[in-house]
Design a protein around this motif. Structure first.
Motif, PDB file in Angstrom:
ATOM      1  N   ILE A   1       7.283 -12.482 -10.311  1.00 38.75           N
ATOM      2  CA  ILE A   1       6.137 -12.503  -9.408  1.00 38.75           C
ATOM      3  C   ILE A   1       5.088 -11.656 -10.298  1.00 38.75           C
ATOM      4  O   ILE A   1       5.206 -10.695 -10.777  1.00 38.75           O
ATOM      5  CB  ILE A   1       6.544 -11.834  -8.092  1.00 38.75           C
ATOM      6  N   VAL A   2       3.671 -12.257 -10.493  1.00 35.38           N
ATOM      7  CA  VAL A   2       2.896 -11.377 -11.345  1.00 35.38           C
ATOM      8  C   VAL A   2       1.936 -11.238 -10.377  1.00 35.38           C
ATOM      9  O   VAL A   2       1.568 -11.800  -9.390  1.00 35.38           O
ATOM     10  CB  VAL A   2       2.363 -12.780 -12.175  1.00 35.38           C
ATOM     11  N   PHE A   3       1.566  -9.875 -10.307  1.00 41.37           N
ATOM     12  CA  PHE A   3       0.655  -9.413  -9.096  1.00 41.37           C
ATOM     13  C   PHE A   3      -0.439  -8.448  -9.655  1.00 41.37           C
ATOM     14  O   PHE A   3      -0.302  -7.746 -10.838  1.00 41.37           O
ATOM     15  CB  PHE A   3       1.386  -8.588  -8.044  1.00 41.37           C
ATOM     16  N   ASP A   4      -1.332  -8.241  -8.963  1.00 39.79           N
ATOM     17  CA  ASP A   4      -2.689  -7.458  -9.300  1.00 39.79           C
ATOM     18  C   ASP A   4      -3.244  -6.971  -8.018  1.00 39.79           C
ATOM     19  O   ASP A   4      -2.872  -7.285  -6.941  1.00 39.79           O
ATOM     20  CB  ASP A   4      -3.704  -7.977  -9.974  1.00 39.79           C
ATOM     21  N   THR A   5      -3.619  -5.637  -7.852  1.00 41.27           N
ATOM     22  CA  THR A   5      -4.090  -5.076  -6.916  1.00 41.27           C
ATOM     23  C   THR A   5      -5.668  -4.561  -6.921  1.00 41.27           C
ATOM     24  O   THR A   5      -6.078  -4.310  -8.028  1.00 41.27           O
ATOM     25  CB  THR A   5      -3.316  -3.751  -6.555  1.00 41.27           C
ATOM     26  N   GLU A   6      -6.396  -4.352  -5.929  1.00 38.90           N
ATOM     27  CA  GLU A   6      -7.696  -3.669  -6.061  1.00 38.90           C
ATOM     28  C   GLU A   6      -7.537  -2.422  -5.011  1.00 38.90           C
ATOM     29  O   GLU A   6      -6.722  -2.596  -3.910  1.00 38.90           O
ATOM     30  CB  GLU A   6      -8.798  -4.445  -5.585  1.00 38.90           C
ATOM     31  N   THR A   7      -8.096  -1.294  -5.431  1.00 41.39           N
ATOM     32  CA  THR A   7      -8.135  -0.101  -4.661  1.00 41.39           C
ATOM     33  C   THR A   7      -9.409   0.516  -4.330  1.00 41.39           C
ATOM     34  O   THR A   7     -10.540   0.180  -5.014  1.00 41.39           O
ATOM     35  CB  THR A   7      -7.222   0.842  -5.159  1.00 41.39           C
ATOM     36  N   THR A   8      -9.493   1.590  -3.672  1.00 40.59           N
ATOM     37  CA  THR A   8     -10.621   2.366  -3.495  1.00 40.59           C
ATOM     38  C   THR A   8     -10.924   3.622  -4.517  1.00 40.59           C
ATOM     39  O   THR A   8     -11.826   4.304  -4.541  1.00 40.59           O
ATOM     40  CB  THR A   8     -10.553   3.255  -1.914  1.00 40.59           C
ATOM     41  N   GLY A   9      -9.744   3.627  -5.366  1.00 35.82           N
ATOM     42  CA  GLY A   9      -9.797   4.588  -6.600  1.00 35.82           C
ATOM     43  C   GLY A   9      -8.771   4.551  -7.398  1.00 35.82           C
ATOM     44  O   GLY A   9      -7.926   3.611  -7.290  1.00 35.82           O
ATOM     45  N   LEU A  10      -8.469   5.511  -8.059  1.00 32.62           N
ATOM     46  CA  LEU A  10      -7.318   5.900  -9.150  1.00 32.62           C
ATOM     47  C   LEU A  10      -6.175   6.199  -8.575  1.00 32.62           C
ATOM     48  O   LEU A  10      -5.034   6.266  -9.348  1.00 32.62           O
ATOM     49  CB  LEU A  10      -7.921   6.250 -10.247  1.00 32.62           C
ATOM     50  N   SER A  11      -6.143   7.088  -7.622  1.00 29.46           N
ATOM     51  CA  SER A  11      -4.955   7.838  -7.153  1.00 29.46           C
ATOM     52  C   SER A  11      -4.653   7.548  -5.747  1.00 29.46           C
ATOM     53  O   SER A  11      -5.276   8.173  -4.980  1.00 29.46           O
ATOM     54  CB  SER A  11      -5.128   9.156  -7.651  1.00 29.46           C
ATOM     55  N   PHE A  12      -3.512   7.191  -5.622  1.00 31.67           N
ATOM     56  CA  PHE A  12      -2.920   7.105  -4.081  1.00 31.67           C
ATOM     57  C   PHE A  12      -2.794   8.314  -3.604  1.00 31.67           C
ATOM     58  O   PHE A  12      -3.019   8.753  -2.565  1.00 31.67           O
ATOM     59  CB  PHE A  12      -1.678   6.214  -3.997  1.00 31.67           C
ATOM     60  N   SER A  13      -2.057   9.428  -4.514  1.00 30.48           N
ATOM     61  CA  SER A  13      -2.077  10.650  -4.051  1.00 30.48           C
ATOM     62  C   SER A  13      -3.003  11.544  -3.577  1.00 30.48           C
ATOM     63  O   SER A  13      -2.887  12.619  -2.793  1.00 30.48           O
ATOM     64  CB  SER A  13      -0.916  11.353  -4.908  1.00 30.48           C
TER      65      SER A  13
END
Length: 229
Positions: A4-16
């Protein structure tokens, strides 16, 4: 082999630090060949969208406000990825957000042994070159005309092509396909049978012998007439 090849988009650079995943796109490969199966979803992050992130992917708070939260599609995503290896570019970033979201849902993390990082592969294969997704697409002649903004599904589709190139899969698959097609297009031929012909017999007439003798007599000191020295 399924990957599975995947990519994500987020609100920023750090989940923590409180950032969340807002989009994921997954592409299925079987033996390094895209099957056409995919999974794609937008998520409501339940937080503000920083302008820096919006400028990258163009996903606004208004657009995401009516989208499901991650936990609402978590099981569907897990069913799609199954236990297959997961391919991502700078995979540590995407795995960090994926496992962060899974942890918030009370689900186990995806083990790091399943991670395949195309950025690491590219750095080994093309040392000293640019290794962004755009740069690798340009290197391999992959069409980028639709990539005006980052988008998880489009980027996963592009990355699948890059991954195939990085691992030599397209050339191998293409070679096998061409060979198979060539074999199918060859006309069916009947087996060749070797036949033995009888030896031919030639008869020389007296007149032909006389003409030959007269021709030889006209030659001045023929080589075969000289005595060995």
């Amino acid at each position: 082999m399924r990957e599975i090849v995947f990519d994500t988009e987020t609100t920023g650079l750090s989940f923590s630090s409180g950032d969340r995943m807002v989009e994921i796109g997954c592409i299925e490969l079987i033996n390094r060949v895209p099957t056409g199966a995919s999974f794609h979803a937008y998520f409501n992050p339940q937080r503000a969208m920083p302008i820096e992130a919006f400028n990258v992917h163009g996903l606004s708070e208004v657009f995401l406000s009516d989208k499901p939260c991650f936990h609402e599609r978590c099981e569907e995503l897990l069913d799609f990825i199954g236990d297959s290896p997961l391919v991502a570019h700078n995979a540590g970033f995407d795995f960090g957000f994926l496992n962060g979201e899974l942890g918030m849902c009370g689900r186990p993390h995806v083990h790091g042994e399943r991670m395949i990082d195309t950025l690491s592969i590219a750095r080994v294969k093309h040392p000293g070159a640019k290794h962004t997704l755009d740069a690798l697409c340009t290197r391999y002649g992959i069409d980028l005309s639709q990539r005006t903004l980052h988008g998880a599904l489009l980027d996963a589709q592009l990355l699948a092509q890059v991954y195939i190139e990085l691992t030599g899969g397209r050339q191998i698959t293409l070679g096998l396909a061409v060979e198979a097609e060539s074999a199918l297009l060859q006309p069916v031929q009947a087996p060749v049978r070797n036949t033995v012909r009888a030896a031919r017999s030639f008869t020389i007439s007296d007149a032909e012998l006389e003409r030959h003798a007269a021709f030889i007599a006209q030659m001045d000191q023929p080589l075969w007439g000289k005595a060995p020295s």
